[in-house]
Design a protein around this motif. Structure first.
Motif, PDB file in Angstrom:
ATOM      1  N   VAL A 151      49.235  39.535  36.552  1.00  0.00           N
ATOM      2  CA  VAL A 151      48.337  40.515  37.177  1.00  0.00           C
ATOM      3  C   VAL A 151      47.733  39.934  38.445  1.00  0.00           C
ATOM      4  O   VAL A 151      47.690  40.584  39.491  1.00  0.00           O
ATOM      5  CB  VAL A 151      47.230  40.918  36.176  1.00  0.00           C
ATOM      6  N   THR A 152      47.296  38.671  38.364  1.00  0.00           N
ATOM      7  CA  THR A 152      46.658  38.046  39.516  1.00  0.00           C
ATOM      8  C   THR A 152      47.645  37.929  40.672  1.00  0.00           C
ATOM      9  O   THR A 152      47.341  38.296  41.809  1.00  0.00           O
ATOM     10  CB  THR A 152      46.136  36.648  39.134  1.00  0.00           C
ATOM     11  N   MET A 153      48.835  37.394  40.377  1.00  0.00           N
ATOM     12  CA  MET A 153      49.771  37.157  41.457  1.00  0.00           C
ATOM     13  C   MET A 153      50.210  38.461  42.125  1.00  0.00           C
ATOM     14  O   MET A 153      50.371  38.528  43.339  1.00  0.00           O
ATOM     15  CB  MET A 153      50.998  36.403  40.938  1.00  0.00           C
ATOM     16  N   ILE A 154      50.385  39.505  41.342  1.00  0.00           N
ATOM     17  CA  ILE A 154      50.864  40.759  41.920  1.00  0.00           C
ATOM     18  C   ILE A 154      49.744  41.493  42.651  1.00  0.00           C
ATOM     19  O   ILE A 154      49.868  41.831  43.823  1.00  0.00           O
ATOM     20  CB  ILE A 154      51.484  41.649  40.832  1.00  0.00           C
ATOM     21  N   PHE A 155      48.640  41.727  41.932  1.00  0.00           N
ATOM     22  CA  PHE A 155      47.623  42.615  42.493  1.00  0.00           C
ATOM     23  C   PHE A 155      46.599  41.884  43.343  1.00  0.00           C
ATOM     24  O   PHE A 155      45.950  42.494  44.181  1.00  0.00           O
ATOM     25  CB  PHE A 155      46.900  43.364  41.369  1.00  0.00           C
ATOM     26  N   LEU A 156      46.407  40.608  43.083  1.00  0.00           N
ATOM     27  CA  LEU A 156      45.336  39.914  43.790  1.00  0.00           C
ATOM     28  C   LEU A 156      45.854  38.867  44.758  1.00  0.00           C
ATOM     29  O   LEU A 156      45.073  38.226  45.444  1.00  0.00           O
ATOM     30  CB  LEU A 156      44.376  39.251  42.779  1.00  0.00           C
ATOM     31  N   VAL A 157      47.163  38.649  44.784  1.00  0.00           N
ATOM     32  CA  VAL A 157      47.685  37.663  45.731  1.00  0.00           C
ATOM     33  C   VAL A 157      48.682  38.305  46.698  1.00  0.00           C
ATOM     34  O   VAL A 157      48.414  38.407  47.889  1.00  0.00           O
ATOM     35  CB  VAL A 157      48.328  36.468  45.000  1.00  0.00           C
ATOM     36  N   ILE A 158      49.809  38.756  46.179  1.00  0.00           N
ATOM     37  CA  ILE A 158      50.838  39.238  47.103  1.00  0.00           C
ATOM     38  C   ILE A 158      50.373  40.498  47.821  1.00  0.00           C
ATOM     39  O   ILE A 158      50.482  40.616  49.046  1.00  0.00           O
ATOM     40  CB  ILE A 158      52.167  39.505  46.365  1.00  0.00           C
ATOM     41  N   GLY A 204      36.878  44.141  42.779  1.00  0.00           N
ATOM     42  CA  GLY A 204      37.787  44.463  41.683  1.00  0.00           C
ATOM     43  C   GLY A 204      38.464  43.211  41.156  1.00  0.00           C
ATOM     44  O   GLY A 204      38.569  43.009  39.944  1.00  0.00           O
ATOM     45  N   GLY A 205      38.912  42.356  42.065  1.00  0.00           N
ATOM     46  CA  GLY A 205      39.575  41.126  41.646  1.00  0.00           C
ATOM     47  C   GLY A 205      38.626  40.205  40.898  1.00  0.00           C
ATOM     48  O   GLY A 205      38.989  39.610  39.882  1.00  0.00           O
ATOM     49  N   LEU A 206      37.410  40.088  41.402  1.00  0.00           N
ATOM     50  CA  LEU A 206      36.437  39.232  40.714  1.00  0.00           C
ATOM     51  C   LEU A 206      36.094  39.816  39.349  1.00  0.00           C
ATOM     52  O   LEU A 206      35.980  39.091  38.359  1.00  0.00           O
ATOM     53  CB  LEU A 206      35.170  39.085  41.566  1.00  0.00           C
ATOM     54  N   PHE A 207      35.968  41.137  39.312  1.00  0.00           N
ATOM     55  CA  PHE A 207      35.686  41.793  38.035  1.00  0.00           C
ATOM     56  C   PHE A 207      36.785  41.475  37.027  1.00  0.00           C
ATOM     57  O   PHE A 207      36.537  41.096  35.889  1.00  0.00           O
ATOM     58  CB  PHE A 207      35.582  43.306  38.271  1.00  0.00           C
ATOM     59  N   LEU A 208      38.030  41.627  37.490  1.00  0.00           N
ATOM     60  CA  LEU A 208      39.173  41.380  36.617  1.00  0.00           C
ATOM     61  C   LEU A 208      39.132  39.956  36.089  1.00  0.00           C
ATOM     62  O   LEU A 208      39.323  39.693  34.898  1.00  0.00           O
ATOM     63  CB  LEU A 208      40.448  41.630  37.419  1.00  0.00           C
ATOM     64  N   ILE A 210      39.987  49.722  40.128  1.00  0.00           N
ATOM     65  CA  ILE A 210      39.179  49.447  41.320  1.00  0.00           C
ATOM     66  C   ILE A 210      40.075  48.980  42.468  1.00  0.00           C
ATOM     67  O   ILE A 210      39.977  49.482  43.597  1.00  0.00           O
ATOM     68  CB  ILE A 210      38.104  48.386  41.003  1.00  0.00           C
ATOM     69  N   THR A 211      40.969  48.023  42.192  1.00  0.00           N
ATOM     70  CA  THR A 211      41.821  47.563  43.291  1.00  0.00           C
ATOM     71  C   THR A 211      42.739  48.686  43.761  1.00  0.00           C
ATOM     72  O   THR A 211      43.131  48.726  44.921  1.00  0.00           O
ATOM     73  CB  THR A 211      42.661  46.344  42.891  1.00  0.00           C
ATOM     74  N   GLY A 212      43.060  49.609  42.845  1.00  0.00           N
ATOM     75  CA  GLY A 212      43.867  50.766  43.242  1.00  0.00           C
ATOM     76  C   GLY A 212      43.141  51.621  44.267  1.00  0.00           C
ATOM     77  O   GLY A 212      43.752  52.095  45.230  1.00  0.00           O
TER      78      GLY A 212
END
Lengths: 211, 137, 689
Positions: C96-103, C140-144, C184-186
């Motif tokens: 989840v991190t690599m896809i939504f919060l990194v790339i 959103g990322g921090l929340f996740l 949220i990131t969406g």
């Protein structure tokens, strides 16, 4: 560098005087609105197809025999008609604002908001009726899908009402003449979109018979 | 983008007149037409049992599409605006109809036959069909 | 906004900036403080792009640490480093991190920074919405990730298949954090998509027709359209999951006859376009890098554009190839198998075009070029193993094995991430005003690419041997020991490569300062597109004057011409052609507090939904406050001199903005209101028994 800036100004997105000197000839706001509506098609599409999937799936062990039992078509038809007519008052509002007829514009927008509220009232009434018949949000897959779909639509309508009221009351000092035409137009686009979503919901969810 | 250059200096004030928007009177007529179409839908619903099922469904969906196009074309003035807006909106709409139609087909869901065609595809389907049978007998 | 607070480096209070050439313009704004606070309120697309990059690299370190934990656990048979429960969380959150919060945010970083520059625009269409996108994404990322501190992360794999994602099977709050965090990131992605599409369609200068735009801009336009249409699909799926988990809805409740495949379909209808959302920005980056360092125009420009569009389009018709073993029926399998084979065609077109661009070019193997070539070769491997999945019988064998893990890492690491690193080395001087060290950069490249192949190459073998994904360990006599150990060693080589990148950033900056901060010039690489036609680092106002575009690769054509023998000759230096960024007379959009305030409300509401609905009230209040403030805030600072120098993307008309802003935020307003409504309904329900 004044001349240089002047050159730059010519392709500016917006400024106080002109309007929408953009590549497409459509203002940024309006283009963004249409993009959003386009995106929202996918949102409602997913909700509607979730509902369709569970449309006949009512194996919940309760007495509930299917939607035919609870739908009150004359009532829903009336509220559908109300929402449809609110689209008329919305275009009349825009038309009035375009004529610089601020007073009529405000009246028509308030009418639209009022019709929207009637619709929401109808929806609340319908939900209460259903709940009274033992159909809670968690009762079965059908109710979950139904309340979520119509609930999302209801929230869209409510947001539209807020936009309408916000525009009418937020412009008390600045006026709502021709120069606000685009604002009214954008609110209107959103409103009509919510209306056509209901056109689909009304036919697909309420009218198309099952069995 | 050459076409757009021509319309670049349209002030907002003139834009609407230039595109020849309908008058208030025609808006009212359009709304009456929409109301009339809704009335037909309701009549079709009331006489549902007297009409062949497929006819009823096709008719209702056709009316829905007509209403959709009228509201989109006139009230949302897609008919009078730049083509690109229609295209953008259609992109979302067609994509939505397309992917969800395929998805429901993959469930072997059939709009015309109310539910699932094959047996035992999902949990509870067998009981469900049993119940339907019990009801009709 | 700071008049010329050049985005020299991340963070603020940059002494270096103070000594640089910094004449104060005549439009000093009262809010300027030249401190870190500027970054909180900025609406400058370049600063926002840099913040996207910094935030994504922060999450990259977290996701990388998770990856190393996985590899350490699997290094030897019967690993005991992680318990099965923790292992589930670690691999889920890694994905989840690599896809939504990194790339995705790294791609957004480049898109934000470069899109307006490449089309020659002043800023994006809606600068404040741009800031909103970033803050929403960050929170959103921090929340996740805060789920780690609050009882553990999501544990159902990044796709969180139902019914495994139900409360019954995953009773911790991990999946609630997943559903709400991605929601949220969406929102951030959707807002950003609308913003960037509007920018590209509406804000090009004269002569910049769509088919003169650089490939990077084109690929990002396709990506933004994919986001525009894919995000609502996952939103609905996540709403349904959230309602199921928090309010006992029945979308995926198999006890009441729900069909768990609904989740899979919705997830992959989003998920497959998502794959292209990850890879296309990287394709765009290397389509800029390869021509520059081959000293040739991109081969088959229109083929590149149309194959990108074709990928975007066809990406919608292949989702069920992720579900070949889910029981979707033979017709679906056959149809999706077929469409999946077809989607390899436009991708192959791109690879051939890159090769043809390199062919016969005068190559310069800079680090950026090496990474770009790395993408072409590694992505080809990943693409080919992808085609093997389209053959359903083979896929049935490979599903849920390490073969799949190998495939998608070759695509996402070997394709997307290497491309992003190529972009780092390429655009670093444009963004920060100094070059990254090439010698260290080559160490970075070689360690990364060797480590990458040592890690993920063996996974093909492990997968075909039958090693399952998502299983926390394996037994001694399974025959998996050797390649697993190799893969673990490889993963640490990758980590070393990444560490060298960070070292390179610090080292190059230090050396640059030591050398008296030489300016790399507007065009250190002899590049081709418009972003190089302004000073490095990019001045706050981007361009001194509008560039009238007459051809593709406009900047290159201003530098080079043809002599009588039709040979290419240089006709001007970059410095002669480029603008020097000395025009300080440009009116820029004013900074605003409201994006960050509005964004801050979202995670608070989300915590409220998980822990106590009361918490939703302050969250919603914050959102409403941000929202109302946003509407009534003049997009431009009224105190700033405001003569005819209007040049800003946002509308001047607060009412118009109201509508515009409100629309875009409808989704989240809908989300909150809906959630509260349903929550209230659910409570009533449970009260009624």
């Amino acid at each position: 560098m004044a001349s240089a800036t002047a050159v730059v100004d010519e392709h500016a997105g917006h400024d106080d005087h002109g309007h929408a000197e953009t590549n497409t000839g459509i203002s940024n706001n309006k283009l963004a609105m249409w993009l959003f509506l386009s995106s929202d098609c996918l949102l409602f599409g997913a909700l509607i197809s979730s509902f369709l999937l569970y449309r006949t799936n009512i194996s919940d062990g309760t007495e509930f025999e299917g939607p035919g039992e609870v739908f009150d078509i004359p009532f829903t038809s009336l509220s559908s008609f109300i929402l449809l007519m609110s689209s008329l008052t919305m275009v009349l509002a825009l038309s009035a604002v375009n004529r610089d007829d601020e007073r009529s514009g405000r009246i028509w927008m308030l009418c639209t908001a009022f019709l929207g509220m009637l619709f929401i009232g109808g929806q609340v009434f319908e939900f209460t009726e259903f709940a009274g018949k033992g159909l809670g949000y968690t009762t079965n897959t059908w109710t979950s899908a139904f309340y979520t779909l119509t609930g999302f639509h209801g929230v869209h309508v409510s947001v539209g009402i807020l936009m309408l009221l916000g525009t009418v009351f937020g412009t008390r000092n600045s006026g709502m003449g021709k120069e606000k035409s685009e604002t009214v137009e954008l609110v209107g686009l959103y409103w009509h979109f919510v209306d056509i979503v209901w056109v689909i919901i009304f036919t697909v969810i309420y009218l198309i018979p099952i069995g | 983008m050459t076409a757009t250059d021509n319309i670049q200096d349209h002030g907002h004030d003139h834009a609407h007149d230039d595109h020849g928007h309908p008058s208030d009177r025609s808006y009212v007529m359009i709304a009456l037409l929409l109301g009339f179409l809704t009335a037909i839908e309701i009549v079709m619903f009331i006489f549902e049992d007297d009409l062949p099922g497929a006819f009823n469904k096709i008719g209702l969906i056709a009316l829905m599409i007509v209403k959709f196009i009228i509201v989109g074309g006139y009230f949302m003035h897609l008919k009078f605006d730049d083509n690109i807006l229609t295209k953008l909106f259609l992109a979302g709409l067609v994509l939505a109809v397309g992917v969800y139609w395929i998805m429901l087909s993959a469930f072997e869901f059939s709009f015309w036959n109310d539910g699932y065609e094959d047996t035992g595809f999902w949990d509870g389907q067998v009981e469900f069909e049993q119940r339907i049978e019990d009801q009709s007998s | 906004m700071a008049i010329i607070d050049r985005p020299l480096a991340i963070g603020a209070g940059d002494e270096a900036a103070a000594t640089a050439d910094r004449p104060l313009g005549d439009l000093t704004r009262p809010k300027n403080s030249e401190s870190w606070r500027d970054w909180l309120i900025t609406v400058d697309h370049k600063k926002i792009g840099i913040m996207y990059g910094v935030a994504a690299m922060f999450f990259f370190v977290i996701g990388g640490a998770e990856a190393l934990l996985i590899r350490l656990q699997l290094a030897t048979p019967n690993g005991t480093l992680l318990s099965p429960e923790v292992y589930n969380q670690v691999f889920t959150m890694h994905g989840v991190t690599m896809i939504f919060l990194v790339i995705m945010p790294l791609a957004a970083a480049f898109a934000n920074y470069l899109l307006p520059l490449q089309i020659g625009a002043r800023d994006v269409a809606f600068p404040r919405l741009n800031a909103l996108s970033f803050w929403v994404f960050l929170f959103g990322g921090l929340f996740l990730n805060s789920s780690w501190l609050l009882g553990g992360g999501a544990d159902g794999g990044w796709f969180n298949y139902s019914p495994n994602s139900s409360v019954t099977f995953s009773p911790s709050h991990g999946i609630d954090f997943y559903a709400l965090g991605l929601q949220i990131t969406g929102i951030a992605s959707l807002v950003s998509a609308i913003n960037l599409i509007t920018t590209v369609l509406n804000m090009r200068p004269k002569g910049m027709s769509l088919f003169r735009m650089p490939i990077f801009t084109w690929m990002n336009l396709v990506v933004q359209f994919l986001l525009l249409f894919a995000v609502p699909v996952i939103s609905v799926a996540l709403f349904e999951l959230t309602f199921d988990r928090l309010f006992d809805a029945n979308f995926f409740n198999t006890e009441k006859g729900a069909d768990p495949l609904l989740w899979q379909h919705l997830f992959w209808i989003f998920g497959h376009p998502e794959v292209y959302i990850l890879i296309l920005p990287s394709f765009g980056i290397i389509s800029e890098v390869i021509p520059t360092f081959s000293r040739k125009p991109i081969f088959g420009y229109s083929f590149m554009v149309f194959s990108g569009i074709a990928i975007g389009f066809m990406g919608w018709g292949v989702w069920a190839h992720h579900m070949f073993v889910s029981g979707i029926g033979p017709i679906s399998v056959a149809a999706f198998s077929f469409s999946t084979m077809f989607i390899a065609v436009p991708t192959g077109v791109k690879i051939l075009n890159w090769l043809a661009t390199i062919w016969g070019g005068r190559l310069r193997f800079t680090t950026a070029m090496l990474f770009a070539v790395g993408v072409v070769s590694m992505f080809t491997i990943g693409g080919l193993s992808g085609v093997t999945h389209s053959i359903a019988p083979a896929d049935t064998q490979q599903t849920d094995t390490y073969y799949i893990v190998a495939h998608f890492h070759y695509v996402i690491f070997g394709g997307a991430l290497l491309g992003i690193f190529s972009g780092f080395y390429f655009w670093w001087p444009k963004m920060f005003g100094y070059m990254l060290n090439e010698r260290i950069g080559k160490w970075n490249f070689w360690l990364q690419i060797v480590g990458f192949n040592v890690t993920f190459g063996p996974m093909h073998i492990l997968g075909l041997q039958g090693m399952s994904r998502r299983i926390d360990t394996y037994d001694e006599d399974f025959g998996f020991e050797f390649w697993n150990l190799v893969a673990t060693i490889g993963s640490f080589i990758i980590a070393a490569g990444i560490a060298i990148f960070f070292y390179n950033v610090a080292y190059s900056r230090k050396e640059w300062k030591k050398a008296g901060m030489p300016n790399p010039g507007p065009d250190p690489w002899d590049a081709r597109s418009l972003e190089w036609m302004t000073a490095s680092p990019t001045p706050e106002h981007n361009f001194d004057e509008e560039i009238i575009v007459e051809s593709q690769d406009e900047f290159w054509h201003r530098k080079y011409g043809y002599d009588e023998n039709n040979n290419v000759v240089r006709i001007a230096t970059a410095e002669e052609v480029a603008q020097d960024g000395s025009n300080h007379n440009v009116h820029l959009p004013s900074p605003s507090y409201f994006p960050i305030v509005l964004a801050l409300g979202l995670p608070i509401v989300s915590y409220g939904l998980i822990y106590s609905l009361w918490l939703c009230i302050p969250g919603a209040a914050l959102i409403i406050y941000g929202f109302v403030g946003w509407i009534f805030e003049h997009p431009d600072d009224p105190n700033a001199a405001h003569d005819h120098h209007d040049d800003h993307g946002d509308s001047d008309d607060p009412e118009a903005v109201e509508a515009g802003a409100e629309d875009v935020d409808v989704d989240e307003v809908v989300a909150e209101a809906e959630e509260e409504l349903v929550a209230a309904g659910a409570e009533m329900e449970s009260d009624n028994g």
